[in-house]
Scaffold this motif. Sequence first.
Motif, short mmCIF file in Angstrom:
data_model
loop_
_atom_site.label_atom_id
_atom_site.label_comp_id
_atom_site.label_asym_id
_atom_site.label_seq_id
_atom_site.Cartn_x
_atom_site.Cartn_y
_atom_site.Cartn_z
N LEU A 198 52.66 33.13 39.78
CA LEU A 198 51.26 32.79 40.01
C LEU A 198 50.40 34.05 40.06
CD1 LEU A 198 49.97 29.98 40.40
CD2 LEU A 198 50.02 30.38 42.86
N LYS A 199 50.89 35.07 40.74
CA LYS A 199 50.14 36.34 40.81
C LYS A 199 50.07 37.00 39.43
CE LYS A 199 49.17 36.33 45.17
NZ LYS A 199 47.75 36.22 45.61
N LEU A 246 49.94 35.37 36.62
CA LEU A 246 48.90 34.62 35.91
C LEU A 246 47.51 35.01 36.40
CD1 LEU A 246 50.57 31.08 35.79
CD2 LEU A 246 50.19 32.62 33.86
N ASP A 247 47.38 35.27 37.72
CA ASP A 247 46.10 35.72 38.26
C ASP A 247 45.69 37.05 37.62
OD1 ASP A 247 45.67 33.58 39.94
OD2 ASP A 247 46.64 34.51 41.67
N LYS A 291 44.58 36.49 34.17
CA LYS A 291 43.24 35.89 34.13
C LYS A 291 42.17 36.94 34.40
CE LYS A 291 40.56 31.95 35.71
NZ LYS A 291 40.58 30.68 36.46
N ASP A 335 44.61 28.41 33.67
CA ASP A 335 44.43 27.48 34.79
C ASP A 335 45.46 26.35 34.71
OD1 ASP A 335 42.34 28.81 36.00
OD2 ASP A 335 40.83 27.85 34.73
N GLN A 338 48.41 26.65 33.23
CA GLN A 338 49.68 27.29 33.56
C GLN A 338 49.83 27.46 35.08
OE1 GLN A 338 50.89 30.75 31.15
NE2 GLN A 338 49.23 30.25 29.74
N LYS A 339 48.73 27.79 35.73
CA LYS A 339 48.77 27.92 37.19
C LYS A 339 49.02 26.57 37.85
CE LYS A 339 45.82 30.55 39.30
NZ LYS A 339 44.55 31.17 39.74
N THR A 385 52.62 25.85 37.53
CA THR A 385 53.35 26.66 38.52
C THR A 385 53.20 26.07 39.91
OG1 THR A 385 52.96 28.64 37.17
CG2 THR A 385 53.64 28.98 39.45
#
Length: 454
Positions: free
Chosen positions: A156-157, A159-160, A163, A279, A281-282, A285
Motif C-alpha cells: 500500500l505504501k 502504491l502511495d 501515486k 486507486d 490497486q489500493k 490491496t
Amino acid sequence: MKKIISILSFALILSANETMTDALSLSQALDILKSQNLEIKAAKLDIESAKAQADTVSGMNWGKLTFTQDVARSNDAGNVFGFKLTSREANFGDFGAEEFMDNFMAGHPDYKTPPQNLNYPGYRNFFQSKLKYEVPLFTGFAISSYTNIMHEMTKLKTLDKKKVLSEKSYELRKSYYDMALLDSSIKNLTKILNNIDTLEVTTQTMIDVGYAKHVDLLEVKAKKGNVERLLNQMEANKKLLYHYISFLLNKKVEAIIPPHSDVAMPNFTDQEILQRNIDIQKANTGLEIRKSMLQSSQAAYYPTVGAFGEVATADNTFLGDANDHKAYTVGARLTWNLFNGGIDSAKIQKSKIEKMKMQSQLELAKHGIALKVAKIRTEIESVDFEIASLEKELALADAIYNNYEGRYKEKLVSMSDVIIKQSAQIEKILKLQMAKNKRTEKIFALEKLANGDK
C-alpha cells in the motif's frame, strides 16, 4: 494557476539551493523530480518504515532468546534456603540437623524447638545466570495473518509512493506545457504589438498630413497599453511557473525547454486504465488486508501452543562452579479460549462485514473510474473540435485585421473599426490558449487515471 500562486511563498527557501542555469528539458526535469522532490523522498521513507514493521511481525515466528542475570543479598530464611537449593548447595545442617543430633546425643532429643540455622541464617549472596528461549509453535494462524497484513501495508505504501510520483510528474509536465502555451500566446501578442507600433506610426503620419484625427492615435495607444498589460501578465505567469518548477525539483530553475508540440492523446484502452489505476490497486490491496484481518480474528477459535527451554546456573559468586550448579528446564503450554461471552464471534462477524464493505467499495471504484474515463474522453473530443474551430477563427481574424488596417490607410474605415477587429484578434488568441490549456488538463487527467509514469 491559483495553486501555483498558493505555493509561491515556498519559493523563497529555494534561493540557497543549487541553481539550474542551463535550459532543462522535460525528460531531465522528470529524472530530477524522482530523486529530489521532497514529497517523493518522504513517500520512499514510508515504504522503508512499512518494511521494517513487516520484518518486526515476521520475526515473531522465531521466538525470542533472553539472558537474565539476577544479583541479590539476603538473610531472609526463605531466600537463603532457596538460594542454596537453587545453587545445589543445601545440606541437612541448613535444616538444623547438627543442633538436633547434639541434643539427641545428649539424651534429650528436641523435636519442637525451631532450628537456629534454618530460621536465623546469616547473609548470603546470590548470583543466577539464566538463558531462556521461547518460541510459538501454533498461534491459530494469527502471526501469519499479521505478517500478510504487514506485507500488504508495505504494498500500500509502495502504491502511495507511486501515486505521489504520478501526481508530481503530472504537475511538472503540466507546468512545462503551460509554459509552451504562454510562449505561444506571447509570440502572437508580440506580433500584434508590432502591428500596433506600425499602426501608431502610420496614424501619426496621417495626422501630420491631415488625413486622421488625434483621437485615432489615442485609440491606438489605448489598445497598445492593453496588449502590453496582457504581455506583462503572461510574463508574470511565466515567473510563477519557474518558481513552481523549482519547488517541485527542489532546485532553482531559471530556464527550461518547453515542448514544441501539443500533448499527445494517450492510447490507453478503458480496460488498461482500470488495470493501471492506483486507486483501484489500493482498493484491491485493502481487500486483501481485510481478508487477512478476518483470518486473524478467526484465530481466536484455535488453541495456541508455545514451548520454551532454559539453562541456568547459580552460586554465591558470579558463575562460581557454573558447570556443577547448572540446571535445565524445558516445557510447553497450550492455551485454548473455550468461552468469552461471544466476543470472538462478534469480532469475526465484524471482520466479515468489513470485508464485504471493501468488496463493494472496490466495485464502486471501478464503476466510478469508468464513468470518469468516459466523461473525460467526451470532453477531449469536444475541446478538440473547439480548438480546430478557434484556429480557423483566428486565421480569419488575422486576415480581417490586415484588411481593415489597409482600408484605414485609404480612409475607408475608422480607427474604431480597426481597433474592434484587433480586439477580436486578441480575443481569439486568448480563447485558443484557454482551449488548448483545457485540452492539456483533460489529457493529463486521463493519464492520471491510468497513473502511468509518463
